[in-house]
Design an enzyme around this catalytic site. Structure first.
Site, PDB file in Angstrom:
ATOM      1  CB  CYS A   1       2.805  33.242  10.012  1.00 45.89           C
ATOM      2  SG  CYS A   1       2.741  34.967  10.509  1.00 45.89           S
TER       3      CYS A   1
ATOM      4  CG  HIS B   1       3.934  36.487   5.385  1.00 46.81           C
ATOM      5  ND1 HIS B   1       3.284  35.271   5.287  1.00 46.81           N
ATOM      6  CD2 HIS B   1       4.240  36.632   6.716  1.00 46.81           C
ATOM      7  CE1 HIS B   1       3.209  34.716   6.485  1.00 46.81           C
ATOM      8  NE2 HIS B   1       3.774  35.522   7.358  1.00 46.81           N
TER       9      HIS B   1
ATOM     10  CB  CYS C   1       8.787  32.461  12.667  1.00 46.74           C
ATOM     11  SG  CYS C   1       8.461  33.864  11.565  1.00 46.74           S
TER      12      CYS C   1
END
Length: 403
Positions: free
Chosen positions: A91, A359, A389
């Site tokens: 991510c 996202h 994160c």
């Protein structure tokens, strides 16, 4: 050491990551090329203007495989002498691309870079690359692997966050995102995605649900409870790792977790000489970067140790930071960050986040850096911190300062 400056940052709107999403027919390469072309045109770049294009994308298979970064350069109007590097830090891939580029500039390895990322989650589904950390039992069993949604619920259980608190954060994210769009706060950075005739395909974040309220979220079923308690029973694995917990409180669902979307973003980074050559004024300097490994089961607490590390490395305190962008992968991630540092929620994700707008895994890190810079300028503040994160238990962060 040479300073690394941000000269420009752009992103596409985020489209719904499914077959009826507006960007579904656009490939990862073409969406990336749209961002590269925008940065080239906006800043008058010519020839071998940048040392490299560093591009994050998480699911590196099929059209997102084969060094997508180089393919995107060839599909764009950038000169073919510019190479490309595809990277994957899950991510945080887009942020890691920016951080790597900044540190290359600081170390003297080139005057300028374009860094960012892409993820077309509606075309290349998350997890379709068969990550070993999840599917190889010799790793997964030894490290007590559980899916991210279970990890988010472990955070909620461990740190005492309720379903109502998570839903309230989600409602506020939607409210802030709508207010930001209504106030044209993204106008400097968001570029339209057009078809071959120059007609817009998408010019506005598509995933947003501004009518979201506590009642509508309250009607949603917890998304990870069944996989936790029934099949394949990931709660039992988690409780082996954390025996002090009696049970996992499942509070996350589609409404208080990040949205699956398509999108891309890029940042133009260079030294002082690059700006002089192209007549560009730096908007901010990248003051500090960091990455860190964390507990791979709870997995998503990385923004806390990453922030602790980046503050220590830069000799700063949390009170020195004016604004924060903490990726809203799940509501509990942001709540844990706010709890750990006792920061004012009014300073965190001022214009909404991934719960409201989605996202796109490989792009989000670059998106939130650009969003942070825009908001620092809009609100006339100086220093901002962006953090995410990361799957498998990692964290990353970037501190930028206006110049």
């Amino acid at each position: 050491m040479t300073e690394a400056y941000i000269y420009d940052a752009v992103r596409t709107p985020r489209g719904k990551g499914r077959k009826d999403g507006s960007l579904h027919e656009v490939t990862s390469v073409r969406l990336s090329a749209t961002v590269l072309n925008s940065l080239k045109d906006r800043n008058g770049l010519d020839g071998h203007a940048v040392e490299d294009v560093i591009w994050g994308n998480v699911t590196q298979v099929k059209e997102q495989g084969g060094c997508l970064a180089r393919t995107a350069v060839l599909a764009s109007d950038l000169h073919e002498s510019i190479p490309g590097l595809a990277i994957n830090r899950f991510c945080a891939s887009g942020m890691e691309a920016v951080n790597l580029a900044a540190n290359q500039v600081k170390g003297g390895a080139g005057d300028a870079y374009i860094a960012g990322g892409v993820e077309m989650m509606g075309r290349i589904p998350m997890g379709s690359d068969g990550a070993a950390v999840a599917v190889d039992p010799t790793v997964a069993m030894e490290r007590y692997f559980v899916p991210q949604g279970i990890s988010a619920d472990i955070i909620a259980t461990e740190y005492g966050f309720t379903r109502d608190q998570a839903d309230a954060l989600a409602v506020e994210s939607q409210r802030r995102a709508k207010a930001a769009w209504d106030d044209n706060r993204f106008a400097k950075s968001v570029i339209s995605v057009n078809d071959i005739n120059g007609l817009p395909i998408l010019a506005h974040d598509e995933y947003m649900r501004p009518g979201t309220d506590m009642q509508s979220l309250g009607a949603l079923k917890a998304s990870f409870e069944e996989m936790g308690k029934v099949m394949p029973g990931f709660d039992k694995i988690a409780l082996m790792k954390y025996p002090h917990l009696e049970e996992i409180n499942h509070i996350h669902h589609a409404g208080n977790s990040s949205g699956i979307v398509d999108g891309s973003a890029g940042v133009l980074i260079g030294n002082k000489e690059f700006g002089i050559k192209y007549g560009l004024k730096p908007r901010a300097r990248i003051r500090q970067t960091c990455k860190i490994g964390t507990d791979p089961t709870i997995m998503l607490t990385g923004p806390v140790p990453a922030t602790q590390k980046i503050l220590a490395d830069s000799g700063m305190a949390i009170s020195d930071i004016d604004l924060f962008e903490v990726n809203e992968a799940f509501a509990s991630v942001v709540m844990r960050f706010q709890q750990a540092f006792d920061v004012d929620p009014e300073l965190v994700n001022v214009n909404g986040g991934s719960i409201a707008m989605g996202h796109p895994l490989g792009a989000t890190g670059a998106i939130i850096i650009g969003t942070l810079l825009d908001e620092l300028e809009r609100s006339d503040k100086e220093v901002g911190l962006a953090t995410l994160c990361i799957a498998s238990g990692m964290g990353a962060a970037t501190i930028i300062e206006r110049v």
